[in-house]
Design a protein around this motif. Structure first.
Motif, PDB file in Angstrom:
ATOM      1  N   GLN A  33      51.853   3.051  29.428  1.00 57.74           N
ATOM      2  CA  GLN A  33      53.238   3.448  29.215  1.00 57.74           C
ATOM      3  C   GLN A  33      54.019   2.370  28.459  1.00 57.74           C
ATOM      4  OE1 GLN A  33      54.186   4.222  33.356  1.00 57.74           O
ATOM      5  NE2 GLN A  33      53.944   6.438  33.100  1.00 57.74           N
ATOM      6  N   ILE A  34      53.756   1.112  28.758  1.00 54.67           N
ATOM      7  CA  ILE A  34      54.425   0.022  28.046  1.00 54.67           C
ATOM      8  C   ILE A  34      54.024   0.024  26.579  1.00 54.67           C
ATOM      9  CG2 ILE A  34      54.609  -2.495  27.831  1.00 54.67           C
ATOM     10  CD1 ILE A  34      54.167  -2.639  30.890  1.00 54.67           C
ATOM     11  N   CYS A  35      52.737   0.160  26.306  1.00 53.22           N
ATOM     12  CA  CYS A  35      52.253   0.159  24.923  1.00 53.22           C
ATOM     13  C   CYS A  35      52.844   1.321  24.131  1.00 53.22           C
ATOM     14  CB  CYS A  35      50.727   0.223  24.904  1.00 53.22           C
ATOM     15  SG  CYS A  35      49.895  -1.268  25.493  1.00 53.22           S
ATOM     16  N   LEU A  36      52.928   2.487  24.740  1.00 49.46           N
ATOM     17  CA  LEU A  36      53.505   3.641  24.057  1.00 49.46           C
ATOM     18  C   LEU A  36      54.997   3.427  23.803  1.00 49.46           C
ATOM     19  CD1 LEU A  36      51.718   6.516  25.997  1.00 49.46           C
ATOM     20  CD2 LEU A  36      51.390   5.952  23.578  1.00 49.46           C
ATOM     21  N   ALA A  37      55.714   2.884  24.796  1.00 48.89           N
ATOM     22  CA  ALA A  37      57.145   2.629  24.626  1.00 48.89           C
ATOM     23  C   ALA A  37      57.390   1.649  23.483  1.00 48.89           C
ATOM     24  CB  ALA A  37      57.737   2.094  25.926  1.00 48.89           C
ATOM     25  N   SER A  61      57.989   7.512  24.195  1.00 53.17           N
ATOM     26  CA  SER A  61      58.434   7.236  25.555  1.00 53.17           C
ATOM     27  C   SER A  61      57.967   8.290  26.547  1.00 53.17           C
ATOM     28  CB  SER A  61      59.964   7.161  25.587  1.00 53.17           C
ATOM     29  OG  SER A  61      60.438   7.020  26.911  1.00 53.17           O
ATOM     30  N   CYS A  62      57.611   7.834  27.748  1.00 50.99           N
ATOM     31  CA  CYS A  62      57.333   8.738  28.863  1.00 50.99           C
ATOM     32  C   CYS A  62      58.577   8.895  29.732  1.00 50.99           C
ATOM     33  CB  CYS A  62      56.177   8.195  29.693  1.00 50.99           C
ATOM     34  SG  CYS A  62      56.565   6.656  30.555  1.00 50.99           S
ATOM     35  N   LYS A  74      54.958  13.868  31.152  1.00 49.36           N
ATOM     36  CA  LYS A  74      55.628  13.134  30.076  1.00 49.36           C
ATOM     37  C   LYS A  74      54.721  12.064  29.489  1.00 49.36           C
ATOM     38  CE  LYS A  74      60.297  13.700  32.045  1.00 49.36           C
ATOM     39  NZ  LYS A  74      59.914  14.045  33.429  1.00 49.36           N
ATOM     40  N   THR A  75      53.962  11.395  30.345  1.00 50.95           N
ATOM     41  CA  THR A  75      53.032  10.369  29.854  1.00 50.95           C
ATOM     42  C   THR A  75      51.906  10.998  29.046  1.00 50.95           C
ATOM     43  OG1 THR A  75      53.528   8.905  31.714  1.00 50.95           O
ATOM     44  CG2 THR A  75      51.455   8.520  30.552  1.00 50.95           C
ATOM     45  N   LYS A  76      51.378  12.117  29.515  1.00 51.21           N
ATOM     46  CA  LYS A  76      50.305  12.793  28.776  1.00 51.21           C
ATOM     47  C   LYS A  76      50.803  13.299  27.418  1.00 51.21           C
ATOM     48  CE  LYS A  76      47.589  14.239  32.806  1.00 51.21           C
ATOM     49  NZ  LYS A  76      47.044  15.390  33.568  1.00 51.21           N
ATOM     50  N   VAL A  77      52.027  13.816  27.377  1.00 48.74           N
ATOM     51  CA  VAL A  77      52.585  14.283  26.107  1.00 48.74           C
ATOM     52  C   VAL A  77      52.781  13.112  25.148  1.00 48.74           C
ATOM     53  CG1 VAL A  77      54.649  15.252  25.023  1.00 48.74           C
ATOM     54  CG2 VAL A  77      53.654  16.371  27.014  1.00 48.74           C
ATOM     55  N   ALA A  78      53.340  11.997  25.650  1.00 47.58           N
ATOM     56  CA  ALA A  78      53.545  10.823  24.796  1.00 47.58           C
ATOM     57  C   ALA A  78      52.213  10.322  24.241  1.00 47.58           C
ATOM     58  CB  ALA A  78      54.255   9.722  25.581  1.00 47.58           C
ATOM     59  N   LEU A  79      51.185  10.272  25.087  1.00 42.15           N
ATOM     60  CA  LEU A  79      49.867   9.802  24.654  1.00 42.15           C
ATOM     61  C   LEU A  79      49.243  10.749  23.632  1.00 42.15           C
ATOM     62  CD1 LEU A  79      47.356   8.018  24.837  1.00 42.15           C
ATOM     63  CD2 LEU A  79      46.690   9.310  26.885  1.00 42.15           C
ATOM     64  N   ALA A 138      44.909   2.457  27.424  1.00 43.01           N
ATOM     65  CA  ALA A 138      45.550   1.247  26.908  1.00 43.01           C
ATOM     66  C   ALA A 138      44.520   0.305  26.288  1.00 43.01           C
ATOM     67  CB  ALA A 138      46.333   0.537  28.014  1.00 43.01           C
ATOM     68  N   GLU A 139      43.408   0.097  26.970  1.00 39.81           N
ATOM     69  CA  GLU A 139      42.404  -0.829  26.435  1.00 39.81           C
ATOM     70  C   GLU A 139      41.668  -0.228  25.237  1.00 39.81           C
ATOM     71  OE1 GLU A 139      38.469  -0.698  28.951  1.00 39.81           O
ATOM     72  OE2 GLU A 139      40.169  -0.634  30.341  1.00 39.81           O
ATOM     73  N   ILE A 140      41.578   1.109  25.172  1.00 35.20           N
ATOM     74  CA  ILE A 140      40.896   1.761  24.052  1.00 35.20           C
ATOM     75  C   ILE A 140      41.781   1.779  22.803  1.00 35.20           C
ATOM     76  CG2 ILE A 140      39.970   3.963  23.228  1.00 35.20           C
ATOM     77  CD1 ILE A 140      39.146   4.522  26.149  1.00 35.20           C
ATOM     78  N   LEU A 141      43.047   2.162  22.989  1.00 37.03           N
ATOM     79  CA  LEU A 141      43.961   2.325  21.854  1.00 37.03           C
ATOM     80  C   LEU A 141      44.655   1.035  21.445  1.00 37.03           C
ATOM     81  CD1 LEU A 141      45.686   5.676  22.851  1.00 37.03           C
ATOM     82  CD2 LEU A 141      44.055   5.358  20.996  1.00 37.03           C
ATOM     83  N   PHE A 142      44.927   0.160  22.420  1.00 38.00           N
ATOM     84  CA  PHE A 142      45.745  -1.027  22.145  1.00 38.00           C
ATOM     85  C   PHE A 142      45.048  -2.300  22.615  1.00 38.00           C
ATOM     86  CE2 PHE A 142      48.465   2.599  23.488  1.00 38.00           C
ATOM     87  CZ  PHE A 142      48.992   2.925  22.240  1.00 38.00           C
ATOM     88  N   PRO A 143      43.855  -2.559  22.109  1.00 39.88           N
ATOM     89  CA  PRO A 143      43.126  -3.756  22.563  1.00 39.88           C
ATOM     90  C   PRO A 143      43.877  -5.028  22.158  1.00 39.88           C
ATOM     91  CG  PRO A 143      42.066  -2.803  20.633  1.00 39.88           C
ATOM     92  CD  PRO A 143      43.113  -1.819  21.068  1.00 39.88           C
TER      93      PRO A 143
END
Length: 320
Positions: free
Chosen positions: A35-39, A44-45, A55-60, A85-90
């Protein structure tokens, strides 16, 4: 073209993907990091809460669709959200910060009275507790704040207490630009059915997604169509008009001062459609419902970010 990304994202999300993989039981800390990485990227979730909700699934899913993660090892897959998070934002750094409670924090707390006339007398409609203040600083739920800081004397820990918070700022490691720090929006789209506002740049690329609340009564919903941003206000005041005349036969009107507990929150985007606007709210946990009186509500932090993307004349498209 501007609708392609969100439609694809929702198709991926609601269809459940092609793999049919059962959802992995989410790890709260992993979901918080996601959630932090997406924000940080404008997706935003609503409130960072460590819960793997809609909301988190939609944001992702939307982030993956917008950025082309539809094939390969980083494609959206229902079930891997706990590892997303580790896959998308290493290598993402400084996901949490620690802030000390200060005397200045305690000095700005206020008690919000119930009576409109008394509210109008306040110097500011500020935070009522340290808990409220720090949850907004971390763009998180009060429940998550307590989860991250179980030993503190909530709702008002003393001066000097160290508080661990999510760090969702895009500029955690560098100064923010003075103009359009989160990007310049050419078009905002308000979806009445998905309860979200999305922002697109001049190239048609989505640069922001923010959950919102809309009018509870269908008669208060604006008609679909294109309007524009008319005004932008930081820390707006609010004019409250009583529904009924008093004993003297007059209808009371009171101007509430600015502040995060003001009915329109910490930011206001006025629209060319009379009486309508996009604004913050003192109740971020209620975002995502049909319950407002007509305007579009965002969490205070998202209202501030969205206002920073706009200017007078920015196009706003209202759609079902």
């Amino acid at each position: 073209m501007r609708l392609a990304a969100p439609v694809l994202a929702l198709t991926l999300l609601l269809a459940g993907g092609a793999s049919g993989v059962a959802p992995i039981p989410p790890d709260k800390s992993a979901v918080v990091k996601l959630q932090i990485c997406l924000a940080r990227r404008g997706f935003s979730c609503n409130a960072i809460d460590g819960e793997l909700g809609r909301k988190t699934k939609v944001a992702l899913a939307t982030y993956c669709a917008v950025n082309g993660f539809t094939e390969g090892p980083r494609a959206y897959r229902p079930g891997w959200e706990a590892r997303a998070a580790e896959i998308l934002f290493p290598g993402e750094k400084d996901l949490f910060i620690t802030k000390a409670v200060t005397a200045e924090d305690l000095a700005q707390l206020v008690r919000i009275p119930k009576e409109p006339a008394e509210k109008a007398k306040l110097a500011a409609m500020g935070y009522q507790t340290v808990e409220e203040l720090f949850a907004e600083r971390g763009e998180c739920s009060v429940a998550l704040l307590r989860y991250l800081n179980p030993g503190l004397a909530w709702p008002n820990p003393p001066v000097g207490a160290s508080v661990r918070l999510p760090n969702p700022s895009r500029y955690h490691d560098r100064p923010a630009p003075k103009r359009f720090p989160y990007g310049r929006a050419d078009v905002l789209r308000v979806s009445l059915s998905r309860l979200e506002i999305t922002a697109f740049d001049e190239q048609g690329r989505m640069i922001g997604l923010f959950p919102c609340s809309i009018a509870a009564k269908k008669s208060k919903l604006p008609p679909p169509g294109e309007i524009q941003v008319k005004t932008l206000a930081d820390k707006p005041n609010y004019t409250y008009t009583e529904a009924r005349a008093g004993k003297n036969g007059r209808i009371g009107r009171y101007i509430y001062p600015p502040g995060p507990n003001n009915p329109v929150g910490a930011s206001w985007i006025g629209l060319t459609l009379p009486t309508y606007g996009i604004h913050g709210t003192p109740f971020p946990e209620q975002i995502g419902r049909a319950e407002s009186h007509g305007c579009f509500r965002l969490a205070n932090w998202n209202a501030i970010k969205l206002r920073s993307m706009c200017e007078v004349g920015t196009s706003v498209v209202i759609e079902q």
